[in-house]
Design an enzyme around this catalytic site. Structure first.
Site, short mmCIF file in Angstrom:
data_model
loop_
_atom_site.label_atom_id
_atom_site.label_comp_id
_atom_site.label_asym_id
_atom_site.label_seq_id
_atom_site.Cartn_x
_atom_site.Cartn_y
_atom_site.Cartn_z
N ASP A 15 0.85 -1.18 0.00
CA ASP A 15 0.00 0.00 0.00
C ASP A 15 0.90 1.24 0.00
O ASP A 15 2.12 1.16 0.17
CB ASP A 15 -0.88 -0.04 1.25
N ASP A 17 -0.50 5.09 1.08
CA ASP A 17 -0.87 6.03 2.14
C ASP A 17 -0.91 5.33 3.49
O ASP A 17 -1.64 4.35 3.68
CB ASP A 17 -2.23 6.66 1.85
N LYS A 162 -8.27 -5.40 -3.25
CA LYS A 162 -6.85 -5.49 -3.60
C LYS A 162 -6.38 -6.94 -3.69
O LYS A 162 -5.54 -7.29 -4.52
CB LYS A 162 -6.00 -4.75 -2.56
N ASP A 185 -1.76 -1.05 5.88
CA ASP A 185 -2.05 -0.40 7.16
C ASP A 185 -3.53 -0.31 7.51
O ASP A 185 -3.87 0.06 8.63
CB ASP A 185 -1.47 1.02 7.17
N ASP A 189 -6.61 -3.17 3.03
CA ASP A 189 -5.44 -4.01 2.75
C ASP A 189 -5.61 -5.44 3.26
O ASP A 189 -4.72 -6.27 3.05
CB ASP A 189 -4.19 -3.40 3.39
#
Length: 237
Positions: A15, A17, A162, A185, A189
């Site tokens: 990831d 951000d 994802k 995070d 995810d």
């Protein structure tokens, strides 16, 4: 968390951000350095983000990856800079859900702030407005899901994430998911973390990501990413 530092990954997917940035979305320069070390040692690095294709393309060029990306939380992916852009989600259903939310919040005197609608192919992203659960309740009968990345709320097709798109990408590039380390995070995810050979959550992220991971970094955000990469690629550092 039953895996140890003996795991030897062949590739990394991560990831952006909150994972290679700090909580203010400023990119962590040490994270860039460790990514470049991987790339210079022929370890593929793939970014998987809720961000737009154009944002990820720019980042790939600046960092030095080959341009393989998963964008819009799995709604879009591309193999290499020259690869065909493949759309996995249905933007029409996301727009339908967004219009309903827009009407709902307008009646409450709240305006929604869209994020880069002209550059999105599969999802709709907007600034945090109210509680994510309230948003989900308004559109619960539609074939969409609401993802809370911690930075934005995303409306996307309920069958895409994802993790599902990661499986497509890994097949196309010929590297088994079992040979990947995935680092993230937040709740968007989770499937990515679970589908990789080893899943990592950086410290400071959402509890749901940590619960899904095999390892949670001691350090937070981008510092936690760098810590984890050094842990699982020890021969390179």
């Amino acid at each position: 968390m039953n895996k140890t530092s003996s795991f030897s990954p062949r590739a990394l997917i991560c990831d952006i951000d909150g994972t290679i940035t700090d909580k203010s979305r400023r990119i962590n320069l040490d994270s860039v350095s460790v990514i470049r070390t991987l790339i210079d040692n022929d370890i593929p690095v793939i970014f998987a983000s809720g961000n737009t294709v154009c944002s990820l393309t720019f980042l790939c060029k600046m960092v030095g990856t080959d341009g393989t990306i998963i964008s819009e939380n799995g709604g879009v992916y591309r193999i290499g800079f020259a690869g065909e852009l493949k759309i996995c989600g249905d933007k029409d259903v996301s727009i339908t859900a967004y219009k309903r939310l827009q009407d709902y919040f307008q009646k409450k005197g709240v305006s929604l702030e869209l994020y880069s609608p002209e550059y999105r192919f599969a999802d709709v992203a907007f600034a945090h407005t109210g509680d994510a659960d309230e948003v989900r309740e308004v559109v619960k009968d539609l074939p969409v899901k609401i993802l809370d990345s911690g930075f934005a709320l995303h409306i996307m097709s309920d069958y895409v994430n994802k993790g599902t798109t990661f499986l497509k990408v890994s097949k196309e590039i010929g590297i088994s998911p079992d040979n990947f380390i995935a680092i993230g995070d937040s709740s968007n995810d989770i499937e990515l973390i679970k589908n990789a050979g080893l899943g990592v959550a950086v410290g400071g992220g959402q509890k749901s990501a940590a619960e899904a991971a095999d390892y949670v970094s001691l350090k937070k955000f981008g510092d936690g990413f760098s810590e984890s990469v050094r842990k699982y690629f020890p021969s390179l550092f």
